[in-house]
Design an enzyme around this catalytic site. Structure first.
Site, short mmCIF file in Angstrom:
data_model
loop_
_atom_site.label_atom_id
_atom_site.label_comp_id
_atom_site.label_asym_id
_atom_site.label_seq_id
_atom_site.Cartn_x
_atom_site.Cartn_y
_atom_site.Cartn_z
N ASP A 1 22.21 30.47 -34.16
CA ASP A 1 22.87 29.93 -33.09
C ASP A 1 21.94 29.68 -31.77
O ASP A 1 22.49 29.55 -30.61
CB ASP A 1 24.04 30.78 -32.44
CG ASP A 1 25.19 30.55 -33.50
OD1 ASP A 1 25.24 29.56 -34.12
OD2 ASP A 1 25.98 31.49 -33.33
N HIS B 1 -8.18 30.80 -28.79
CA HIS B 1 -6.66 30.84 -28.76
C HIS B 1 -5.84 31.98 -28.53
O HIS B 1 -4.80 32.01 -29.05
CB HIS B 1 -5.90 30.05 -29.80
CG HIS B 1 -6.43 28.56 -29.82
ND1 HIS B 1 -6.34 27.62 -30.74
CD2 HIS B 1 -7.11 27.77 -28.70
CE1 HIS B 1 -6.68 26.39 -30.40
NE2 HIS B 1 -7.36 26.39 -29.24
N ASP C 1 -6.21 30.42 -19.46
CA ASP C 1 -5.74 29.15 -19.65
C ASP C 1 -4.33 28.82 -19.61
O ASP C 1 -3.55 29.33 -20.67
CB ASP C 1 -6.56 28.74 -21.02
CG ASP C 1 -6.69 27.25 -21.28
OD1 ASP C 1 -5.96 26.52 -20.61
OD2 ASP C 1 -7.37 26.84 -22.31
N ASP D 1 -3.64 21.21 -17.43
CA ASP D 1 -4.23 22.01 -18.20
C ASP D 1 -5.53 22.79 -17.24
O ASP D 1 -6.54 22.05 -17.29
CB ASP D 1 -4.96 21.00 -19.48
CG ASP D 1 -5.59 22.14 -20.62
OD1 ASP D 1 -5.59 23.45 -20.44
OD2 ASP D 1 -5.87 21.51 -21.40
N HIS E 1 -16.42 24.33 -28.92
CA HIS E 1 -15.37 23.31 -28.90
C HIS E 1 -15.94 22.28 -28.14
O HIS E 1 -17.26 22.36 -27.54
CB HIS E 1 -14.19 24.04 -28.20
CG HIS E 1 -14.26 24.44 -26.78
ND1 HIS E 1 -14.42 23.70 -25.78
CD2 HIS E 1 -14.18 25.81 -26.31
CE1 HIS E 1 -14.48 24.60 -24.66
NE2 HIS E 1 -14.63 25.80 -25.21
N HIS F 1 -10.70 16.67 -23.69
CA HIS F 1 -9.72 15.86 -24.57
C HIS F 1 -8.70 15.15 -23.73
O HIS F 1 -9.07 15.41 -22.35
CB HIS F 1 -9.02 16.78 -25.19
CG HIS F 1 -8.17 18.08 -24.53
ND1 HIS F 1 -7.02 17.72 -23.85
CD2 HIS F 1 -8.67 19.16 -24.27
CE1 HIS F 1 -6.98 18.93 -23.15
NE2 HIS F 1 -7.66 20.01 -23.40
N HIS G 1 -2.75 17.64 -25.42
CA HIS G 1 -3.91 17.00 -26.09
C HIS G 1 -3.49 15.63 -26.46
O HIS G 1 -2.68 15.33 -27.34
CB HIS G 1 -4.48 17.75 -27.50
CG HIS G 1 -5.04 18.90 -27.31
ND1 HIS G 1 -5.60 19.93 -28.15
CD2 HIS G 1 -5.43 19.56 -26.20
CE1 HIS G 1 -5.96 20.76 -27.78
NE2 HIS G 1 -6.08 20.88 -26.53
N GLU H 1 -14.10 20.87 -19.53
CA GLU H 1 -13.71 22.35 -19.78
C GLU H 1 -14.95 22.93 -20.78
O GLU H 1 -14.70 23.52 -21.76
CB GLU H 1 -12.42 22.58 -20.51
CG GLU H 1 -12.12 21.71 -21.62
CD GLU H 1 -10.92 22.10 -22.54
OE1 GLU H 1 -10.77 23.37 -22.67
OE2 GLU H 1 -10.06 21.09 -22.74
N TYR I 1 -19.03 31.74 -25.22
CA TYR I 1 -18.23 32.89 -25.80
C TYR I 1 -19.17 33.76 -26.49
O TYR I 1 -19.83 33.27 -27.49
CB TYR I 1 -16.96 32.24 -26.63
CG TYR I 1 -16.19 31.24 -26.13
CD1 TYR I 1 -15.30 31.52 -25.09
CD2 TYR I 1 -16.64 29.90 -26.19
CE1 TYR I 1 -14.61 30.57 -24.53
CE2 TYR I 1 -16.07 28.84 -25.35
CZ TYR I 1 -14.74 29.23 -24.48
OH TYR I 1 -14.15 28.22 -23.84
N ARG J 1 -14.81 30.38 -19.69
CA ARG J 1 -14.43 28.52 -19.64
C ARG J 1 -14.02 28.32 -18.41
O ARG J 1 -13.28 29.06 -17.62
CB ARG J 1 -13.36 28.51 -20.81
CG ARG J 1 -12.89 27.05 -20.56
CD ARG J 1 -12.17 26.52 -22.02
NE ARG J 1 -10.86 27.13 -22.18
CZ ARG J 1 -10.74 28.21 -23.16
NH1 ARG J 1 -11.64 28.79 -23.69
NH2 ARG J 1 -9.31 28.63 -23.18
N GLU K 1 -11.95 25.01 -16.66
CA GLU K 1 -11.52 23.80 -17.03
C GLU K 1 -10.37 23.20 -15.96
O GLU K 1 -9.85 23.65 -15.21
CB GLU K 1 -10.38 23.94 -18.23
CG GLU K 1 -9.59 22.89 -18.55
CD GLU K 1 -8.85 22.86 -19.75
OE1 GLU K 1 -8.60 24.25 -19.96
OE2 GLU K 1 -8.44 22.21 -20.52
N1 GLY Z 1 -4.93 24.54 -23.27
C1 GLY Z 1 -5.54 23.89 -24.43
C2 GLY Z 1 -6.66 23.40 -24.20
O1 GLY Z 1 -7.64 23.48 -23.33
O2 GLY Z 1 -7.27 22.41 -24.96
MN MN Z 2 -7.89 21.70 -22.46
MN MN Z 3 -6.69 24.64 -21.34
#
Ligand code: GLY
Ligand code: MN
Ligand code: MN
Length: 468
Positions: A48, A254, A271, A282, A365, A369, A376, A408, A412, A429, A431
């Protein structure tokens, strides 16, 4: 409705209608056919209780309509007198509306959102075979959903069942998404205006997090400060799962905000950003829990910040999508050499570090993006018309004004025997969100500081957080 919201909604009708007209024109150019774009399905969370409904981004892009159980049909083979843009949606229902709230109903939606015709969603299975009869092609998100594929098969079977009376079924099924992805890649003024507002709300939320953070708090308490500002400022939801990572947790890319207690001397990586009116922002910021960077933290922070400035400087119309990433990697790799995190005895030059991707252990990374309705966002990163190179990849696409992307970079540094101890477990990071312009880019998220001195000053002056 006051007159300014009225003016806005009038403008929005035109925006969505003109996008539908562009799709219809492209389909006519390609020989006609019918395009079908359903919204997302509601998903049950547990008995529900549904997950909060979020419309499908493609559907929303062409309609502005946020109710569940709706499908847009664009008939590019329609005669001028026949409807080309048709919405199927829930009927009005006094009893259901008592429980669940207002529904436009087909006629209300047709008038409010500017469709040529609208029908109850229950009639989709009877109307679709009629619309597909003698139509040359079917355009939809081919193979994206087993349920939708099955529904399409049912409609085609119903058309084919009429072959004895001479009705022809479409002979082509064409993936609609590449065309929509290309459209979505270049944001129009309406989208950019919403994205700027989303960026501002998220920036204010990060300021509040910096101002309220104290050693002894849990990560989830800091998350609460962010979510408070998103909703207080009118954003509907976070654009993605909030990351609040204290200390070594920041080295897990993540990591969701958890139960860890923030300690004196920790860095906090956040983030987090909101979705406003269907558009994501973002932002990542990294700051010291106690308000002062240690010297080792400051060294790494300033390397990441310099990498971000280099990437921002490299972002403009006419350059490769990869240019900001290459610029960031050069600065990060040089920093890793200068600090001894990458062993200078093992690599003769900076170019060797880059060629052998030795930096990837600490920067795994990419720098950017696409950003838009989805965090994304849709759109190819490679030029589909380019030849394959000797590694089997196509060239990166070229940035154009109106594209929106994140910038970004990060580092690390997990503890390891070959890593200088003073840098162990530092994760940073930074961003921001950028709109590509002819001669550079506009950053839409810089209302929260990024320079280390400015972050320290904001935290020092934070007797009471901004009234936000
Ligand atoms: N918050 C997702 C990224 O930075 O790609
Ligand atoms: Mn991002
Ligand atoms: Mn992000």
């Amino acid at each position: 409705m006051n007159s300014s919201t009225e003016a806005q909604s009038l403008l929005a009708i035109d925006v969505y209608r003109s996008r539908r007209d562009r799709v219809l024109a492209a389909l006519r150019e390609a020989g006609g056919g019918v395009a079908i774009i359903p919204t997302a399905r509601e998903v049950m969370r547990n008995r529900d209780a549904d997950y909060p409904f979020r419309h499908d981004s493609y559907f929303y892009y062409l309609t502005g309509f946020t109710e569940p159980e709706a499908t847009l049909v664009l008939n590019a083979s329609a005669d001028a007198a026949d409807p080309a843009a048709i919405l199927f949606c829930r009927e009005k229902n006094v009893e259901r509306e008592t429980w669940e709230g207002f529904r436009y109903g087909p006629e209300g939606a047709r008038l409010a959102f500017g469709f040529d015709a609208a029908f109850p969603i229950d009639q989709l299975d009877t109307e679709m075979p009629r619309l597909l009869a003698d139509n040359p092609a079917l355009h939809y998100a081919l193979g994206s959903s087993a349920e939708f594929d099955a529904q399409v098969r049912g409609w085609l079977a119903a058309v084919r069942a009429q072959s004895r009376i001479g009705v022809k079924a479409p002979t082509k099924a064409i993936d609609l998404l590449p065309m929509l992805d290309e459209m979505r890649l270049i944001k129009d003024a309406h989208e950019l205006e919403i994205m700027r507002r989303a960026g501002t709300i998220s920036a204010v939320a990060h300021r509040r997090a910096m101002q309220t953070c104290r050693p002894g708090m849990h990560e989830y308490e800091i998350e609460a400060e962010l979510l408070y500002t998103f909703r207080r400022r009118g954003a509907q939801a976070p654009a993605y799962g909030t990351i609040v990572a204290a200390g070594a947790n920041a080295c897990t890319l993540h990591y969701p905000a958890g139960n860890t207690i923030v300690r004196e001397g920790d860095l906090i990586l956040i983030d987090a950003a909101c979705e406003l009116d269907g558009y994501a922002s973002d932002i990542t910021r990294t700051f010291p829990a106690s308000g002062r960077f240690t010297s080792a933290q400051r060294e790494i922070y300033d390397i990441v910040l310099a990498a971000q400035y280099a990437a921002v400087d490299a972002t403009r119309e006419g350059v490769s999508f990869d240019a900001p990433h290459e610029a960031a990697v050069r600065v990060l790799a040089q920093g890793l050499l200068d600090t001894g995190i990458i062993d200078r005895n093992k690599f003769a030059t900076l170019d060797d570090v880059i060629a052998e991707r030795a930096y990837q252990r600490f920067y795994m990374h990419r720098t950017s993006h696409w950003l838009g309705m989805d965090v994304h966002d849709a759109g190819d990163y490679r030029d589909a018309r380019a030849q394959l190179d000797d590694q089997g990849a196509r060239a990166w696409r070229t940035l154009k004004a109106g594209m929106t992307l994140t910038i970004e970079p990060g580092l690390y540094i997990r503890a390891a025997v070959d890593v200088p101890e003073r840098y162990a477990n530092i994760g940073i990071r930074i961003e921001d969100d950028a709109i590509v312009t002819a001669d550079g880019c506009e950053l839409t998220t810089r209302e929260v500081p990024v320079d280390a001195d400015e972050i320290e000053a904001l935290m020092r002056d934070a007797q009471t957080p901004d009234a936000n």
